[in-house]
Scaffold this motif. Structure first.
Motif, short mmCIF file in Angstrom:
data_model
loop_
_atom_site.label_atom_id
_atom_site.label_comp_id
_atom_site.label_asym_id
_atom_site.label_seq_id
_atom_site.Cartn_x
_atom_site.Cartn_y
_atom_site.Cartn_z
N SER A 31 -1.53 -28.49 -49.65
CA SER A 31 -2.21 -27.22 -49.38
C SER A 31 -3.33 -27.42 -48.38
O SER A 31 -3.50 -26.62 -47.44
CB SER A 31 -2.77 -26.64 -50.68
OG SER A 31 -1.74 -26.32 -51.59
N LEU A 32 -4.11 -28.49 -48.56
CA LEU A 32 -5.18 -28.78 -47.60
C LEU A 32 -4.60 -29.03 -46.21
O LEU A 32 -5.21 -28.67 -45.20
CB LEU A 32 -5.98 -30.01 -48.05
CG LEU A 32 -6.77 -29.87 -49.36
CD1 LEU A 32 -7.42 -31.19 -49.72
CD2 LEU A 32 -7.80 -28.76 -49.25
N MET A 33 -3.42 -29.65 -46.15
CA MET A 33 -2.81 -29.99 -44.86
C MET A 33 -2.24 -28.77 -44.16
O MET A 33 -2.29 -28.66 -42.92
CB MET A 33 -1.72 -31.03 -45.08
CG MET A 33 -1.18 -31.65 -43.81
SD MET A 33 0.23 -32.71 -44.13
CE MET A 33 1.45 -31.48 -44.55
N THR A 34 -1.69 -27.82 -44.93
CA THR A 34 -1.04 -26.65 -44.32
C THR A 34 -1.99 -25.48 -44.10
O THR A 34 -1.65 -24.56 -43.35
CB THR A 34 0.13 -26.18 -45.20
OG1 THR A 34 -0.34 -25.91 -46.52
CG2 THR A 34 1.22 -27.24 -45.27
N LEU A 35 -3.14 -25.49 -44.75
CA LEU A 35 -4.08 -24.37 -44.59
C LEU A 35 -4.45 -24.11 -43.13
O LEU A 35 -4.41 -22.95 -42.68
CB LEU A 35 -5.34 -24.62 -45.42
CG LEU A 35 -5.38 -23.99 -46.81
CD1 LEU A 35 -6.64 -24.40 -47.54
CD2 LEU A 35 -5.30 -22.48 -46.72
N PRO A 36 -4.82 -25.14 -42.33
CA PRO A 36 -5.16 -24.85 -40.93
C PRO A 36 -4.01 -24.22 -40.15
O PRO A 36 -4.23 -23.32 -39.33
CB PRO A 36 -5.53 -26.23 -40.37
CG PRO A 36 -5.92 -27.04 -41.55
CD PRO A 36 -5.07 -26.56 -42.67
N VAL A 37 -2.78 -24.67 -40.43
CA VAL A 37 -1.62 -24.11 -39.73
C VAL A 37 -1.47 -22.63 -40.07
O VAL A 37 -1.23 -21.78 -39.19
CB VAL A 37 -0.35 -24.89 -40.09
CG1 VAL A 37 0.87 -24.27 -39.42
CG2 VAL A 37 -0.48 -26.36 -39.69
N ILE A 38 -1.59 -22.29 -41.36
CA ILE A 38 -1.43 -20.90 -41.78
C ILE A 38 -2.55 -20.03 -41.24
O ILE A 38 -2.33 -18.89 -40.81
CB ILE A 38 -1.35 -20.84 -43.32
CG1 ILE A 38 -0.10 -21.55 -43.81
CG2 ILE A 38 -1.36 -19.39 -43.80
CD1 ILE A 38 0.03 -21.62 -45.32
N ILE A 39 -3.77 -20.55 -41.23
CA ILE A 39 -4.90 -19.77 -40.73
C ILE A 39 -4.74 -19.50 -39.23
O ILE A 39 -4.93 -18.36 -38.77
CB ILE A 39 -6.23 -20.50 -41.02
CG1 ILE A 39 -6.49 -20.55 -42.52
CG2 ILE A 39 -7.39 -19.82 -40.31
CD1 ILE A 39 -7.69 -21.41 -42.90
N ILE A 40 -4.40 -20.52 -38.48
CA ILE A 40 -4.24 -20.34 -37.03
C ILE A 40 -3.10 -19.37 -36.72
O ILE A 40 -3.24 -18.48 -35.88
CB ILE A 40 -4.01 -21.70 -36.36
CG1 ILE A 40 -5.27 -22.57 -36.47
CG2 ILE A 40 -3.61 -21.53 -34.90
CD1 ILE A 40 -5.08 -24.00 -36.02
N ALA A 41 -1.97 -19.52 -37.42
CA ALA A 41 -0.84 -18.60 -37.20
C ALA A 41 -1.20 -17.19 -37.62
O ALA A 41 -0.82 -16.20 -36.95
CB ALA A 41 0.38 -19.09 -37.97
N GLY A 42 -1.96 -17.05 -38.71
CA GLY A 42 -2.36 -15.72 -39.17
C GLY A 42 -3.28 -15.03 -38.18
O GLY A 42 -3.14 -13.83 -37.90
N ARG A 43 -4.23 -15.77 -37.64
CA ARG A 43 -5.13 -15.18 -36.66
C ARG A 43 -4.40 -14.78 -35.39
O ARG A 43 -4.70 -13.74 -34.78
CB ARG A 43 -6.25 -16.17 -36.34
CG ARG A 43 -7.17 -16.48 -37.51
CD ARG A 43 -8.39 -17.25 -37.07
NE ARG A 43 -9.22 -16.44 -36.19
CZ ARG A 43 -10.30 -16.90 -35.57
NH1 ARG A 43 -10.66 -18.16 -35.72
NH2 ARG A 43 -11.01 -16.11 -34.79
N SER A 44 -3.44 -15.60 -34.98
CA SER A 44 -2.65 -15.24 -33.80
C SER A 44 -1.85 -13.96 -34.03
O SER A 44 -1.74 -13.13 -33.13
CB SER A 44 -1.71 -16.40 -33.44
OG SER A 44 -2.43 -17.57 -33.12
N ALA A 45 -1.31 -13.81 -35.24
CA ALA A 45 -0.56 -12.59 -35.55
C ALA A 45 -1.47 -11.37 -35.56
O ALA A 45 -1.08 -10.29 -35.10
CB ALA A 45 0.15 -12.75 -36.90
N LEU A 46 -2.69 -11.52 -36.07
CA LEU A 46 -3.63 -10.40 -36.08
C LEU A 46 -4.09 -10.04 -34.67
O LEU A 46 -4.26 -8.87 -34.33
CB LEU A 46 -4.83 -10.74 -36.96
CG LEU A 46 -4.56 -10.83 -38.47
CD1 LEU A 46 -5.74 -11.44 -39.20
CD2 LEU A 46 -4.24 -9.46 -39.04
N LYS A 47 -4.28 -11.06 -33.84
CA LYS A 47 -4.67 -10.79 -32.45
C LYS A 47 -3.59 -10.06 -31.68
O LYS A 47 -3.88 -9.32 -30.73
CB LYS A 47 -4.99 -12.11 -31.74
CG LYS A 47 -6.31 -12.74 -32.14
CD LYS A 47 -6.52 -14.04 -31.38
CE LYS A 47 -7.83 -14.71 -31.78
NZ LYS A 47 -8.02 -16.00 -31.09
N ALA A 48 -2.33 -10.28 -32.07
CA ALA A 48 -1.22 -9.65 -31.35
C ALA A 48 -1.13 -8.16 -31.60
O ALA A 48 -0.43 -7.45 -30.86
CB ALA A 48 0.10 -10.33 -31.74
#
Length: 436
Positions: free
Chosen positions: A298-315
């Motif tokens: 979970s600690l390892m995948t959290l940054p990936v999910i956060i970055i992908a989520g922010r990119s989706a919101l920016k789109a």
């Protein structure tokens, strides 16, 4: 005047010629660049095809197992001397002696002690347990003779599949000449067959290659991913929404964003060291359990999910937010009623890609003890378990030849899971994505 016109015309023609020559060179350079790119793609695909081909060529045979057919007399004196058909008594029967008696009757010329041991080793150590299960399922077999198919030893299995040498110096082979002769005799009598290896998908790990399966590792992977998904998905999505939509722009938020981006590039083994120090040594959580593995991943995948989520919101176009605010929606309603539904496909795609990365990780799980040899199938997130990548690592380090094909077969299964998860991410993106 005429001379000036002629000079001007010649100058124009020279300029045009220079421009045409330049265009020709640029077009040729562009064509070469495209050819270089196409050649790079073809070369990369060739390497991928070579890799997949070698794995499949080594591993597809593991999906079949060699069985030996024996006409066994279920002697009541050995398995049910009291004749009561009591399951407890049948469980304690000497089924190993039944198999030895059958082989001795089939090969009466084998009398030397060493050769007898070699003869008995043609069968897997699980053959007696298969015989016991058949008697427990059908006690009417007691006192009768019946042909039963029992698993062969891993060396016999490899020989039948053509992966062990039949010729050459006998001292350099795992199969002796007289064992080859016995196997050929059994094959000539129709007593050897290859069937689907169901045990590979339904059994746990084992020291014996013919008994080893991936179900324990698959169950451990599922429990670990369940913990990872339960923690990283809601926390990652909430963090992405807050940072992108509600967080004030100041130095603290900038520091948090920089650290999130840095954590996405940290080697995975560092998260394993963190899990060992915090979750096991400090909090005392059970070692080798899917719970600790899920927390680390979970600690390892959290940054990936956060970055992908922010990119989706920016789109999501700003006009959606402006329109919602313009008709009187609050900032919270704007985000959760209008922006988030449009960003969910991209956020879910990032989450699935993060889960696929977590499924293929082994380094952080090695640090928390999930490399232990575990035979039992885990039934909860607190029981000791291993995962599929670690199981592959363990089998790759085993000296037996039969584990080589099982290692490749487990890699094939892992690749199938990864392809399915990435395919699901692509489908979700294509199915629900909005283009603006």
């Amino acid at each position: 005047m005429n001379e000036i016109g002629e000079v001007s015309g010649q100058s124009s023609r020279r300029t045009i010629d220079i421009v045409h020559a330049s265009l020709t060179r640029r077009r040729q350079a562009e064509k070469r660049f495209r050819l270089y790119g196409l050649a790079s793609i073809v070369l990369g695909l060739c390497f991928v095809a070579l890799l997949f081909g070698s794995i499949i060529a080594r591993g597809y045979t593991a999906f079949q197992q060699t069985f030996i057919g024996l006409d066994v007399y279920f002697d009541p004196e050995l398995i049910d001397p009291e004749g009561r058909r009591d399951p407890a008594t049948l469980m304690e029967g000497d089924y190993d002696r039944l198999l030895k008696n059958t082989l001795s009757s089939m090969f009466p010329d084998v009398t030397a002690r060493q050769e007898k041991r070699a003869l008995y080793r043609l069968l897997s150590s699980a053959a007696s347990y298969d015989l016991r299960d058949q008697v427990l399922a059908n006690p009417e077999l007691i006192g009768k003779s019946a042909r039963v198919w029992v698993p062969a030893d891993d060396d016999v299995d490899m020989l039948v599949k053509g992966q062990l040498q039949r010729t050459g110096a006998e001292g350099e082979r795992r199969i002796k000449d007289y064992q080859v002769a016995w196997i050929d005799k059994l094959a000539g009598e129709g007593r050897i067959k290859k069937s689907f290896n169901a045990a590979f998908f339904t059994s746990g790990d084992s020291r014996e290659p013919e008994l080893a399966g991936i179900w324990g590792a698959v169950t451990g992977s599922l429990f670990t991913l369940l913990v990872t998904l339960s923690l990283s998905l809601p926390i990652g999505m909430a963090a992405a929404i807050y940072l992108e939509e509600f967080a004030p722009r100041n130095r603290w938020i900038d520091l948090i964003e920089v650290n999130i981006n840095n954590l996405a590039a940290v080697p995975s083994i560092v998260f394993g060291l963190l899990g060992l120090a915090v979750f096991i040594n400090f909090f005392g959580l059970p070692r080798s359990s899917p719970l600790v593995g899920g927390l680390v991943l979970s600690l390892m995948t959290l940054p990936v999910i956060i970055i992908a989520g922010r990119s989706a919101l920016k789109a999501v176009p700003p006009s959606v937010r402006e329109a919602a605010l313009g008709v009187g929606a609050s900032p919270m309603q704007t985000v959760f009623h209008h922006v988030l539904p449009l960003a969910i496909p991209g956020m879910m795609t990032g989450a699935i890609i993060g889960m696929a990365r977590a499924l293929g990780e082994s380094a952080p799980l090695l640090m928390i003890g999930m490399v232990a040899f575990i035979v039992d199938i885990p039934r909860s997130v607190l029981e000791p378990a291993t995962v599929l990548p670690v199981q592959i690592y363990l089998w790759a380090d085993s000296p037996e030849r039969a584990f080589v094909e099982r290692t490749s077969a487990a890699i094939i299964v892992l690749l199938v899971f990864l392809i399915l998860m990435n395919g699901l991410a692509v489908y979700i993106r294509k199915r629900f994505e909005r283009r603006w």
